[in-house]
Each structure stands twice: as C-alpha cells, then as structure tokens.
Design a protein around this motif. Structure first.
Motif, PDB file in Angstrom:
ATOM      1  N   HIS A  13      11.261 -17.404  -1.583  1.00  0.00           N
ATOM      2  CA  HIS A  13      12.229 -17.843  -0.580  1.00  0.00           C
ATOM      3  C   HIS A  13      11.531 -18.612   0.560  1.00  0.00           C
ATOM      4  O   HIS A  13      12.037 -19.627   1.027  1.00  0.00           O
ATOM      5  CB  HIS A  13      12.989 -16.643  -0.014  1.00  0.00           C
ATOM      6  N   TRP A  14      10.367 -18.122   0.980  1.00  0.00           N
ATOM      7  CA  TRP A  14       9.623 -18.832   2.033  1.00  0.00           C
ATOM      8  C   TRP A  14       9.155 -20.203   1.540  1.00  0.00           C
ATOM      9  O   TRP A  14       9.176 -21.183   2.291  1.00  0.00           O
ATOM     10  CB  TRP A  14       8.420 -18.000   2.492  1.00  0.00           C
ATOM     11  N   ILE A  15       8.731 -20.269   0.286  1.00  0.00           N
ATOM     12  CA  ILE A  15       8.328 -21.565  -0.278  1.00  0.00           C
ATOM     13  C   ILE A  15       9.511 -22.534  -0.267  1.00  0.00           C
ATOM     14  O   ILE A  15       9.383 -23.721   0.086  1.00  0.00           O
ATOM     15  CB  ILE A  15       7.775 -21.382  -1.706  1.00  0.00           C
ATOM     16  N   LEU A  85      18.929 -14.390   7.334  1.00  0.00           N
ATOM     17  CA  LEU A  85      18.138 -14.644   8.551  1.00  0.00           C
ATOM     18  C   LEU A  85      17.046 -15.667   8.299  1.00  0.00           C
ATOM     19  O   LEU A  85      16.736 -16.504   9.164  1.00  0.00           O
ATOM     20  CB  LEU A  85      17.532 -13.328   9.045  1.00  0.00           C
ATOM     21  N   ARG A  86      16.438 -15.598   7.111  1.00  0.00           N
ATOM     22  CA  ARG A  86      15.352 -16.527   6.779  1.00  0.00           C
ATOM     23  C   ARG A  86      15.861 -17.977   6.815  1.00  0.00           C
ATOM     24  O   ARG A  86      15.231 -18.852   7.400  1.00  0.00           O
ATOM     25  CB  ARG A  86      14.784 -16.162   5.411  1.00  0.00           C
ATOM     26  N   TRP A  87      17.017 -18.224   6.210  1.00  0.00           N
ATOM     27  CA  TRP A  87      17.561 -19.581   6.209  1.00  0.00           C
ATOM     28  C   TRP A  87      18.148 -19.978   7.567  1.00  0.00           C
ATOM     29  O   TRP A  87      18.133 -21.157   7.936  1.00  0.00           O
ATOM     30  CB  TRP A  87      18.628 -19.729   5.116  1.00  0.00           C
ATOM     31  N   LEU A  88      18.611 -18.965   8.324  1.00  0.00           N
ATOM     32  CA  LEU A  88      19.065 -19.255   9.680  1.00  0.00           C
ATOM     33  C   LEU A  88      17.902 -19.712  10.545  1.00  0.00           C
ATOM     34  O   LEU A  88      18.026 -20.656  11.346  1.00  0.00           O
ATOM     35  CB  LEU A  88      19.730 -18.009  10.282  1.00  0.00           C
ATOM     36  N   CYS A  89      16.754 -19.083  10.405  1.00  0.00           N
ATOM     37  CA  CYS A  89      15.549 -19.516  11.143  1.00  0.00           C
ATOM     38  C   CYS A  89      15.117 -20.906  10.713  1.00  0.00           C
ATOM     39  O   CYS A  89      14.692 -21.726  11.536  1.00  0.00           O
ATOM     40  CB  CYS A  89      14.419 -18.509  10.922  1.00  0.00           C
TER      41      CYS A  89
END
Length: 447
Positions: A13-15, A85-89
């Motif tokens: 997901h981070w990639i 939250l990851r995609w919101l950031c």
C-alpha cells in the motif's frame, strides 16, 4: 503457508501511495521533463496514478476477504481504517505539493470566464486601420491641400540637410520604408506604403509612396518627373490619362517617389499626392524636435500601450497588394507567456498559418499592448512560423500571406488568439476569435 502478497499488505500500500505521488510530479511541474515529453506526460502520469490506486484497492479487498473468512472482523475494520488514513495522507501531501506548485485553474473554466469579444461567425473584410509604425496603409485627407503646387516638406528638408545620417538610418531601418529604397518599380510589388483618400461612392485611387536613395553618380529614378517642394505641379502628358509619377527631390541623396493610380481627374490626383507628401513629412516631426538616436528608436517602435476596454484583432490587406496581409493584436494577458495567432480555413477547419510571439503584459488590466504581425515575431521563428516559399515575399517584409493559390478567389478564415502562460506551458486559453474574408496570394503574378 501465507502468500507473500497478502502477508505484507502495508508495504504494498505504501509503494502504491508513493507511486501515485511520483505520478503527480509531472502534472505539477511539467518543466522537470524534457520538452519532447511534456505533451504526452499527463496521459501516462494519470494512468500511473489510477493504476496505483486500483492496485491498492484490489489488495485491500483481497486481504479483507481473507481475514473475514478467518472471522477476524475487528482486525478487518482496523485494516480498512488504516488503509483509508494512508490514502488520506497521500491526498494531503498532494494538496501541499499542488499549493507550492501554484497550478493554474482548469483551462476551460478560465476560457469561460475570459469570454472572447467576438465569438460569432460574422465575416469581416480585412480593411481594419492599424496603429503601429509598420502599417503600410495610411489614410489621407486630400481636400485640404492645394493642387497647383507641390507641398513643402519642412521636416524632410531639414533632416536631409542637417541630419542626413539620421534620416538615412530611419529609412533603412523602418519596416515601412526599407524594402524599396533602390527600386524604381516599387509600386508593382508587395510590401510598400499606399496612402488612401476617403471614398465617396467610388474608388478615386491610391498614392503609392517610397523613399529612393541615390548614391553619388547614380541615375535619377527612371519614369518619374523630378520636382522640388514648392514647384508647380506638372501637368498630365499628352496622350496619357494618368498624371505623371513624381520623384520629390529633398535636397540630398533621398527622393520621395509618388505614383497615383486611380481616376484621371488631375485635381483629385494632385490633391492626393500633396496630402501624401504632407503626411510623410509630418511623420518625421519627432525627429526634428529631438534629432537623436533615442528619438529614432521611439519613432520606429511607436506607442506599444493604449487604454482600451477589450482586446481586439485587426487585419489589413494593403490596396493593390492582393493576398498579402498585416495584423495587430491588442491584448494584455496580465502575466508572462506566449501569444499564438492561429488562422483557420472556416470551410475545412485546416490550420493555414500559426504565428507565436512573446506577450507584452502588465498588472493594469485597463491597458492593452500592441503586437504587430509579423513584426513582433522573433526573427529566429519567422521561417518556421510563416511557411512561405523562399523568395515569395521580400526578406523581412512587414506582410504575410495566408494561403498561396489563384488570386481573387475569396475564402473565409477564422483568426484565433490564444495565450500560453509561461508558468504552465501545457495549458492555453482562447482570448479572441474573429472571422474575415480573404484571398490567396498568387506568386506567379506581378503585384
């Protein structure tokens, strides 16, 4: 045994998030790419962003289904929340980058707000009055001039006798005069000055005007009657219906050539010739008031700014020079960038001419700036911009052709003025559109 793809979802997901952010960079800063990639980069960047997001969605869907099958409901909801939250950031980081990149608003919304002055399909004729010092069409008012004697030339005579070098510099560097200083047959060729009296139910004629420079020992202009300011106006020769062409001796190496073409009425012709002489003489008044290099530069550049409410396109076809045109655009985009004048065939929508030139601008929207076509086009861009056949027009002529073909066959064109901001070269907005009826330039025919 756990699948590696499912066992490390956070890494993937981070990639995906970082890949999406990297895909945004060419959209926010297009100049970071080589010039040849800038037009196609937005398509690939958008595809990369979409692919990254869809891959992340697919992974979170698969991992959530797997955990739900193992009855890990709470962990599934936590994982979905963390993924959100990851995609919101990621979106927040993108907003910060976009803020510092100062991306302009969507081109279509800007174009809708800056509505062109003339968006109709109304057809105009190319008889607009140009205001710049390159204009080859100059109106005159003959009625106020006496027809029996040649007009005096106080300014021209003063410069020729006191400042001949300055007068020579003006003639040789002015786009209006410089092309025909050694040509006695200038009136049959394009890119020369014509002075036109007002018409009242007919076409009385035009005065063709040019400066002629003679070096020591060179023969006087052939076919012209040499006169001096204040001389009696020569009569019409026997057997001729046209008044004679005049070579006005300014008292030095310069002559002013004047050729009347039109009605055979001598008084009308003589008044027009005298009006032309007086008009040319008045043009040199700034040099007489201040005979200096700075004054010469100001005279050659003219007034670039003007107070006006709306931008405009002006198109002029010099009389008897069929198929050749001059244009001016008066506009102030308010920021640095490039103006593009595109000429389209209204029947086929084919692009016939494309001229690009730097935009003059200021923060004061009530001020417009004059851009001359072709004068404002940088010299290194003229060959590619004009598309002329070599030798079709004199080099550095202040005119251009729209299409080459058979003369006097009229067709409709649309002139579109676009602006490309310097800070966002991949966007452009339409400023103005205006339609004209023009004709082709026949290169095989003598003008």
């Amino acid at each position: 045994m756990k699948l590696p793809l499912i066992s490390r979802p956070r890494v993937w997901h981070w990639i995906c998030c970082l890949t999406a952010l990297l895909g945004c960079l060419p959209l926010l800063w297009p100049r970071m790419l080589p010039r040849g990639w800038r037009d196609i980069a937005p398509d690939y960047a958008g595809s990369l962003i979409m692919a990254s997001f869809l891959l992340s969605c697919t992974l979170i869907f698969i991992s959530s289904i797997v955990m739900l099958l193992h009855l890990r409901n709470l962990r599934t909801f936590v994982q979905l929340f963390v993924w959100f939250l990851r995609w919101l950031c990621t979106a927040a980081v993108f907003c910060v980058l976009a803020y510092f990149a100062n991306v302009p608003r969507d081109v279509e919304s800007v174009a809708a707000e800056v509505s062109p002055v003339d968006t109709s399909e109304d057809i105009h004729f190319p008889i607009d009055s140009l205001t710049g010092p390159e204009s080859l069409v100059i109106p005159i008012v003959p009625e106020q001039y006496e027809p029996s004697t040649v007009s005096f030339t106080p300014n021209l005579s003063f410069l020729e006798n006191k400042y001949p070098v300055l007068l020579r510099a003006y003639v040789d560097t002015s786009p209006r005069w410089s092309l025909h200083t050694e040509d006695d047959n200038f009136s049959t060729k394009p890119a020369h000055v014509v002075m036109i009296p007002p018409t009242t139910g007919g076409t009385p004629g035009v005065v063709h005007v040019a400066f002629r420079h003679l070096v020591s020992g060179e023969q006087l202009p052939v076919g012209y009657t040499v006169v001096k300011p204040g001389d009696p106006m020569p009569g019409t020769p026997e057997g001729s219906e046209q008044v004679p062409d005049l070579a006005l001796d300014l008292g030095g190496s310069h002559y002013l050539l004047l050729a009347w073409r039109g009605t055979s009425h001598a008084e009308t012709a003589h008044r027009a010739i005298n009006a032309a002489i007086a008009t040319v003489d008045s043009m040199l008044q700034p040099l007489v008031d201040d005979p200096s290099e700075d004054s010469l530069k100001r005279l050659l550049s003219g007034t670039k700014s003007m107070d006006a409410d709306q931008p405009q396109i002006l198109l002029s076809e010099p009389a008897t020079q069929y198929g050749t045109y001059q244009a001016e655009v008066h506009v102030n985009p308010g920021e640095a960038g490039t103006l593009i004048l595109r000429i389209l065939d209204m029947e086929t929508n084919a692009s016939l001419r494309l001229f690009s030139f730097p935009a003059l601008f200021s923060d004061d929207k009530s001020v417009l700036f004059r851009h001359d076509i072709p004068g404002s086009i940088p010299t290194h861009l003229r060959d590619s911009s004009f598309g002329h056949v070599p030798g079709l027009l004199p080099e550095n002529a202040p005119v251009f052709t729209i299409k080459n073909g058979v003369a006097h066959q009229a067709f409709a064109v649309a002139l579109e003025l676009w602006f490309v901001p310097a800070k966002s070269p991949n966007t452009r907005r339409l400023i103005l559109r205006r339609c004209y009826r023009v004709q082709a330039f026949e290169s095989s025919r003598e003008q």
